[in-house]
Design a protein around this motif. Structure first.
Motif, PDB file in Angstrom:
ATOM      1  N   HIS A   9       0.820  -1.215   0.000  1.00  0.00           N
ATOM      2  CA  HIS A   9       0.000   0.000   0.000  1.00  0.00           C
ATOM      3  C   HIS A   9       0.858   1.271   0.000  1.00  0.00           C
ATOM      4  O   HIS A   9       0.332   2.376  -0.143  1.00  0.00           O
ATOM      5  CB  HIS A   9      -0.910   0.040   1.229  1.00  0.00           C
ATOM      6  CG  HIS A   9      -1.880  -1.102   1.267  1.00  0.00           C
ATOM      7  ND1 HIS A   9      -2.763  -1.350   0.250  1.00  0.00           N
ATOM      8  CD2 HIS A   9      -2.086  -2.076   2.189  1.00  0.00           C
ATOM      9  CE1 HIS A   9      -3.484  -2.437   0.537  1.00  0.00           C
ATOM     10  NE2 HIS A   9      -3.079  -2.889   1.702  1.00  0.00           N
ATOM     11  N   LEU A  10       2.164   1.108   0.199  1.00  0.00           N
ATOM     12  CA  LEU A  10       3.027   2.289   0.329  1.00  0.00           C
ATOM     13  C   LEU A  10       3.517   2.788  -1.027  1.00  0.00           C
ATOM     14  O   LEU A  10       3.682   3.989  -1.236  1.00  0.00           O
ATOM     15  CB  LEU A  10       4.245   1.935   1.195  1.00  0.00           C
ATOM     16  CG  LEU A  10       3.931   1.391   2.600  1.00  0.00           C
ATOM     17  CD1 LEU A  10       5.187   0.826   3.245  1.00  0.00           C
ATOM     18  CD2 LEU A  10       3.364   2.496   3.469  1.00  0.00           C
ATOM     19  N   LEU A  11       3.758   1.839  -1.928  1.00  0.00           N
ATOM     20  CA  LEU A  11       4.384   2.209  -3.197  1.00  0.00           C
ATOM     21  C   LEU A  11       3.373   2.915  -4.102  1.00  0.00           C
ATOM     22  O   LEU A  11       2.246   2.454  -4.260  1.00  0.00           O
ATOM     23  CB  LEU A  11       4.962   0.981  -3.896  1.00  0.00           C
ATOM     24  CG  LEU A  11       5.882   0.102  -3.027  1.00  0.00           C
ATOM     25  CD1 LEU A  11       6.576  -0.947  -3.871  1.00  0.00           C
ATOM     26  CD2 LEU A  11       6.896   0.918  -2.263  1.00  0.00           C
ATOM     27  N   GLY A  12       3.800   4.039  -4.666  1.00  0.00           N
ATOM     28  CA  GLY A  12       2.920   4.791  -5.562  1.00  0.00           C
ATOM     29  C   GLY A  12       1.925   5.666  -4.809  1.00  0.00           C
ATOM     30  O   GLY A  12       1.094   6.326  -5.429  1.00  0.00           O
ATOM     31  N   ASN A  13       2.003   5.680  -3.480  1.00  0.00           N
ATOM     32  CA  ASN A  13       1.079   6.501  -2.685  1.00  0.00           C
ATOM     33  C   ASN A  13       1.831   7.763  -2.233  1.00  0.00           C
ATOM     34  O   ASN A  13       2.818   7.667  -1.487  1.00  0.00           O
ATOM     35  CB  ASN A  13       0.617   5.669  -1.476  1.00  0.00           C
ATOM     36  CG  ASN A  13      -0.372   6.422  -0.623  1.00  0.00           C
ATOM     37  OD1 ASN A  13      -0.394   7.650  -0.583  1.00  0.00           O
ATOM     38  ND2 ASN A  13      -1.210   5.677   0.077  1.00  0.00           N
ATOM     39  N   PRO A  14       1.379   8.955  -2.650  1.00  0.00           N
ATOM     40  CA  PRO A  14       2.157  10.178  -2.366  1.00  0.00           C
ATOM     41  C   PRO A  14       2.295  10.492  -0.879  1.00  0.00           C
ATOM     42  O   PRO A  14       3.129  11.310  -0.499  1.00  0.00           O
ATOM     43  CB  PRO A  14       1.377  11.284  -3.090  1.00  0.00           C
ATOM     44  CG  PRO A  14       0.022  10.708  -3.373  1.00  0.00           C
ATOM     45  CD  PRO A  14       0.179   9.225  -3.439  1.00  0.00           C
ATOM     46  N   SER A  15       1.503   9.848  -0.020  1.00  0.00           N
ATOM     47  CA  SER A  15       1.679  10.089   1.426  1.00  0.00           C
ATOM     48  C   SER A  15       2.977   9.474   1.941  1.00  0.00           C
ATOM     49  O   SER A  15       3.446   9.815   3.025  1.00  0.00           O
ATOM     50  CB  SER A  15       0.538   9.447   2.219  1.00  0.00           C
ATOM     51  OG  SER A  15      -0.668  10.012   1.849  1.00  0.00           O
ATOM     52  N   TYR A  16       3.545   8.517   1.167  1.00  0.00           N
ATOM     53  CA  TYR A  16       4.753   7.821   1.630  1.00  0.00           C
ATOM     54  C   TYR A  16       5.886   7.851   0.598  1.00  0.00           C
ATOM     55  O   TYR A  16       7.021   7.552   0.927  1.00  0.00           O
ATOM     56  CB  TYR A  16       4.463   6.340   1.884  1.00  0.00           C
ATOM     57  CG  TYR A  16       3.202   6.029   2.645  1.00  0.00           C
ATOM     58  CD1 TYR A  16       3.192   6.051   4.036  1.00  0.00           C
ATOM     59  CD2 TYR A  16       2.036   5.683   1.980  1.00  0.00           C
ATOM     60  CE1 TYR A  16       2.040   5.736   4.746  1.00  0.00           C
ATOM     61  CE2 TYR A  16       0.869   5.362   2.682  1.00  0.00           C
ATOM     62  CZ  TYR A  16       0.877   5.399   4.068  1.00  0.00           C
ATOM     63  OH  TYR A  16      -0.257   5.083   4.760  1.00  0.00           O
ATOM     64  N   ASP A  17       5.550   8.097  -0.644  1.00  0.00           N
ATOM     65  CA  ASP A  17       6.469   7.796  -1.763  1.00  0.00           C
ATOM     66  C   ASP A  17       6.677   9.048  -2.633  1.00  0.00           C
ATOM     67  O   ASP A  17       5.694   9.721  -2.984  1.00  0.00           O
ATOM     68  CB  ASP A  17       5.825   6.651  -2.583  1.00  0.00           C
ATOM     69  CG  ASP A  17       6.624   6.237  -3.806  1.00  0.00           C
ATOM     70  OD1 ASP A  17       7.734   6.761  -3.998  1.00  0.00           O
ATOM     71  OD2 ASP A  17       6.129   5.386  -4.562  1.00  0.00           O
ATOM     72  N   TRP A  18       7.942   9.301  -2.988  1.00  0.00           N
ATOM     73  CA  TRP A  18       8.242  10.422  -3.896  1.00  0.00           C
ATOM     74  C   TRP A  18       7.741  10.138  -5.311  1.00  0.00           C
ATOM     75  O   TRP A  18       7.671  11.041  -6.132  1.00  0.00           O
ATOM     76  CB  TRP A  18       9.755  10.668  -3.958  1.00  0.00           C
ATOM     77  CG  TRP A  18      10.322  11.351  -2.766  1.00  0.00           C
ATOM     78  CD1 TRP A  18      10.702  10.764  -1.606  1.00  0.00           C
ATOM     79  CD2 TRP A  18      10.583  12.755  -2.612  1.00  0.00           C
ATOM     80  NE1 TRP A  18      11.185  11.712  -0.735  1.00  0.00           N
ATOM     81  CE2 TRP A  18      11.136  12.941  -1.329  1.00  0.00           C
ATOM     82  CE3 TRP A  18      10.431  13.868  -3.434  1.00  0.00           C
ATOM     83  CZ2 TRP A  18      11.518  14.184  -0.837  1.00  0.00           C
ATOM     84  CZ3 TRP A  18      10.816  15.120  -2.959  1.00  0.00           C
ATOM     85  CH2 TRP A  18      11.344  15.273  -1.674  1.00  0.00           C
ATOM     86  N   GLN A  19       7.509   8.905  -5.640  1.00  0.00           N
ATOM     87  CA  GLN A  19       6.978   8.490  -6.952  1.00  0.00           C
ATOM     88  C   GLN A  19       7.877   8.915  -8.118  1.00  0.00           C
ATOM     89  O   GLN A  19       7.400   9.451  -9.107  1.00  0.00           O
ATOM     90  CB  GLN A  19       5.580   9.066  -7.166  1.00  0.00           C
ATOM     91  CG  GLN A  19       4.570   8.584  -6.152  1.00  0.00           C
ATOM     92  CD  GLN A  19       3.215   9.234  -6.359  1.00  0.00           C
ATOM     93  OE1 GLN A  19       3.050  10.419  -6.110  1.00  0.00           O
ATOM     94  NE2 GLN A  19       2.269   8.471  -6.835  1.00  0.00           N
ATOM     95  N   PHE A  20       9.161   8.664  -7.976  1.00  0.00           N
ATOM     96  CA  PHE A  20      10.064   8.930  -9.105  1.00  0.00           C
ATOM     97  C   PHE A  20       9.825   7.910 -10.202  1.00  0.00           C
ATOM     98  O   PHE A  20       9.376   6.785  -9.945  1.00  0.00           O
ATOM     99  CB  PHE A  20      11.526   8.829  -8.668  1.00  0.00           C
ATOM    100  CG  PHE A  20      11.944   9.899  -7.691  1.00  0.00           C
ATOM    101  CD1 PHE A  20      11.920  11.239  -8.062  1.00  0.00           C
ATOM    102  CD2 PHE A  20      12.357   9.571  -6.409  1.00  0.00           C
ATOM    103  CE1 PHE A  20      12.303  12.233  -7.163  1.00  0.00           C
ATOM    104  CE2 PHE A  20      12.740  10.553  -5.509  1.00  0.00           C
ATOM    105  CZ  PHE A  20      12.713  11.887  -5.889  1.00  0.00           C
ATOM    106  N   GLN A  21      10.128   8.294 -11.426  1.00  0.00           N
ATOM    107  CA  GLN A  21      10.127   7.312 -12.511  1.00  0.00           C
ATOM    108  C   GLN A  21      11.212   7.654 -13.518  1.00  0.00           C
ATOM    109  O   GLN A  21      11.685   8.789 -13.573  1.00  0.00           O
ATOM    110  CB  GLN A  21       8.762   7.219 -13.171  1.00  0.00           C
ATOM    111  CG  GLN A  21       8.247   8.517 -13.742  1.00  0.00           C
ATOM    112  CD  GLN A  21       6.889   8.340 -14.404  1.00  0.00           C
ATOM    113  OE1 GLN A  21       6.064   7.573 -13.956  1.00  0.00           O
ATOM    114  NE2 GLN A  21       6.680   9.055 -15.500  1.00  0.00           N
TER     115      GLN A  21
END
Ligand SMILES: Cc1cc2nc3c(=O)[nH]c(=O)nc-3n(C[C@H](O)[C@H](O)[C@H](O)COP(=O)(O)OP(=O)(O)OC[C@H]3O[C@@H](n4cnc5c(N)ncnc54)[C@H](O)[C@@H]3O)c2cc1C
Length: 623
Positions: A59-71
């Motif tokens: 649930h953490l990956l891709g969620n902006p509350s926890y993840d910078w979401q770089f690509q």
């Protein structure tokens, strides 16, 4: 902001409360005379169930509350695929969103790292194995399982590092002497039939050594530790293990939810070096400037740290000019040398009565029952990690003498044909030695108890195990650079995955070996006869390298181990920091995180980040 206010002046400013930053904050703030400020863009989410419960990490990956979401930019070597690169944006950083596996590097890897520093080898800042080995124990406390579980999973004997006498009882005492750090490291509580089968298979292959995995010499493997507190059934990460306990200290100040923009320097240099005087960050729409008396330590991670340097005017002159930033130090290595571990291997169907993680993924009722089990006492599958079954293998282990010679000739010929800069040549020579040394691993091979590459978004019927080979020492290199003067814009990230022909060749050879492993009775007994193999059409026993390359380009995945963008190497080789973690050309700016790792270690890199932060703390304390 009144900069003369003593409230906004600190002895040390740490940028990033992630894996390394949290540990450093804890160690440095033990000195009450130091007034320390830690800045992080994320929040304290130590109490959040998605962070705490190991089995909820998806649930953490891709969620902006926890993840910078770089690509990444489209990767040509991966058929133009854009690869997601999650990074933790919370206390504990990526250690709070990762997959927990604790794997340790080899002695000769660290000796090689040290060689990249040229003559910069101060006694207190040694990065060879003897200079670092104690730090691989210091950050953690081992929670050893019962004798019975140890036997079933063939877990190695951890011994005390400094007991001295190889044969003493104390040496065999599971590492109690040195392993007393905040990170809790544990093993499966309820061994799964496939985990036992894996440990048996490794033994059948003759390379379970039962040696101490932290002794720097291990080739082989079986069951590795995870950063999970098994007594609580909770993730053990840097935010909870290091930062939170330190908040009691009156000399430690933490500002969360603030984005660091840049470091600013005195107009006058000191001995030709830039002197950092202030750090600017934004909090909502407000800009805040804080003053530093001694050191700024950047711990913003592999993408964040080069970004802070570039925004501050340290980096490649032309790139900074293109982004509209005045270059204060032309340091070509900033943002270069980016590397990552890539993996691939088949998902194979196991007998229907073997309950893998595919079952709760498919069946809501089972998922609910697992949740209730956790709620009743922090137990069950949600309390455990997803990958414990590891092995570190060398291609030499499987080769005849003729094949060894053929591999050596191929490596030499390919490297001759690849023209490279001086720094990369030095790294390639190290990797070449690793490949040709029968005592070094060239891949980490690991097993997870679930399917991958499912053609649709729903799990396919059937239960699976996936065996993956992760290339230890890739040759391909990329970069991470700013494209704008705004700190709010993500850097442009390119790994150039599989660009180097030897990466395809070596990873494919390890995938072929996985096919051999699956024929071992200890594993094949659990496979469903005529069961499925994913990706669709992939030959379970692939025989030729040429049959595998296309699958790698379409399906290979990252292990999320980006490193190297502020490499600790001599400046002549394109390094960014010296052996004391100091940025070349500056008097008081250091980098301490995964970005300084010059070459990836043989396996997962979390232990190396903790160890380098422990060592960094000692260097800063003058120990
Ligand atoms: C999904 C995933 C799975 C992984 N699994 C494993 C595994 O099983 N085993 C393993 O060994 N390794 C694993 N890793 C890798 C490992 O977790 C990382 O290499 C390590 O945690 C990196 O630590 P770091 O200190 O370099 O950076 P981080 O821990 O990412 O810390 C950087 C911190 O800086 C902050 N920051 C950045 N820029 C700014 C700014 N401008 N202003 C303010 N704050 C800023 C961030 O918010 C963050 O808190 C995984 C990583 C991920 C993402």
């Amino acid at each position: 902001m009144n900069l003369n206010s003593p409230h906004d002046t600190f002895d040390v400013i740490i940028i990033g409360a992630g894996t390394a930053g949290s540990l450093l904050a804890a160690r440095l703030s033990s000195n009450p005379l130091l007034r320390i400020l830690v800045l992080d863009a994320g929040q304290n989410r130590n109490g959040d169930a998605n962070v705490r419960v190991p089995g909820l990490s998806r649930h953490l990956l891709g969620n902006p509350s926890y993840d910078w979401q770089f690509q990444t930019a489209p990767e040509p070597g991966l058929n133009g695929r854009v690869i997601q690169q999650p990074r933790g944006k919370l206390w504990g950083g990526s250690s709070a969103i990762n997959s927990h596996a604790l794997v340790y590097p080899s002695r000769s890897y660290h000796d090689a790292w040290s060689s990249l520093l040229g003559n910069d080898r101060k006694e207190k800042a040694r990065w060879d194995w003897d200079g670092v080995r104690v730090y691989y124990r210091r950050f953690q406390t081992l929670q050893m399982p019962s004798e019975d579980i140890r036997r079933q999973l063939k877990i190695g004997i951890f011994r005390s590092e400094d007991a001295g006498n190889e044969d003493s009882e104390q040496e065999q005492d599971l590492g109690k002497e040195d392993c007393h750090g905040g990170i809790q490291a544990s093993f499966p509580v309820t061994p799964h039939v496939l985990q036992k089968a894996w440990a048996d298979a490794i033994q059948d292959l003759g390379y379970n050594t039962l040696k101490d995995p932290i002794d720097g010499d291990v080739l082989g493997g079986s069951t590795t530790a995870n950063a999970i507190d098994s007594a609580k059934g909770e993730r053990s990460h840097a935010g909870v293990a290091f930062l939170e306990p330190s908040t009691k200290r009156e000399n430690l100040f933490i500002r969360s939810g603030v984005l660091v923009e840049k470091i600013q320097f005195d107009e006058n240099e000191q001995d030709g070096k830039l002197v950092a005087t202030t750090v600017r960050y934004s909090e909502g729409h407000e800009d805040v400037t804080v003053r530093v008396r001694q050191e700024v330590i950047i711990c913003a991670g592999t993408f964040g740290s080069p970004k802070v340097l570039e925004l501050s005017g340290i980096g490649q002159r032309e790139r900074l000019a293109a982004a509209g930033i005045r270059c204060l130090r032309d340091l070509p290595g900033v943002g270069e040398n980016l590397q990552d571990h890539l993996n691939f291997g088949p998902s194979v169907e196991v007998h229907g009565d073997i309950e893998t993680m595919d079952v709760p993924a498919r069946d809501r009722g089972v998922a609910e029952a697992i949740k209730r089990l956790y709620e009743a006492g922090n137990k069950g599958p949600l309390a455990e990690g997803s990958a414990y079954s590891f092995s570190y293998s060398s291609l030499q282990m499987f080769n005849s003498q003729d094949e060894e010679q053929e591999l050596a000739a191929l490596v030499d010929k390919t490297l001759q044909d690849t023209s490279t800069a001086k720094g990369l040549r030095a790294q390639y020579e190290i990797i070449r030695r690793m490949i040709l040394d029968p005592g070094e691993a060239t891949a980490t091979v690991f097993m997870t108890r679930k399917q991958r590459y499912t053609p649709s978004s729903k799990p396919a019927p059937g239960n699976y195990m996936t065996v993956l080979a992760m290339l230890s020492y890739p040759f391909s290199r990329g970069s991470s650079h700013i494209t704008s003067a705004s700190s709010r814009i993500s850097p442009e990230i390119k790994f150039n995955y599989l660009q180097h022909p030897l990466d395809v060749e070596l990873l494919s050879r390890h995938v072929i070996h996985i096919g051999h492993m699956l024929t071992l009775p200890s594993l094949s007994a659990h496979l469903k006869p005529d069961g499925n193999t994913f990706p669709d059409g992939f030959p379970r026993q692939a025989k030729e390298v040429r049959d595998i390359g296309g699958y790698l380009r379409q399906f290979a995945a990252t292990n999320y181990h980006p490193a190297g963008t502020c490499a600790m190497m001599s400046e002549e080789l394109g390094g960014v920091v010296d052996a004391c973690l100091k940025v070349y050309g500056t008097a008081n700016v250091r980098v301490c995180d995964a970005s300084v790792i010059p070459i990836l270690p043989r396996g997962n890199i979390l232990s190396t980040v903790y160890a380098l932060a422990e060592k960094g703390a000692d260097i800063l304390k003058g120990l």
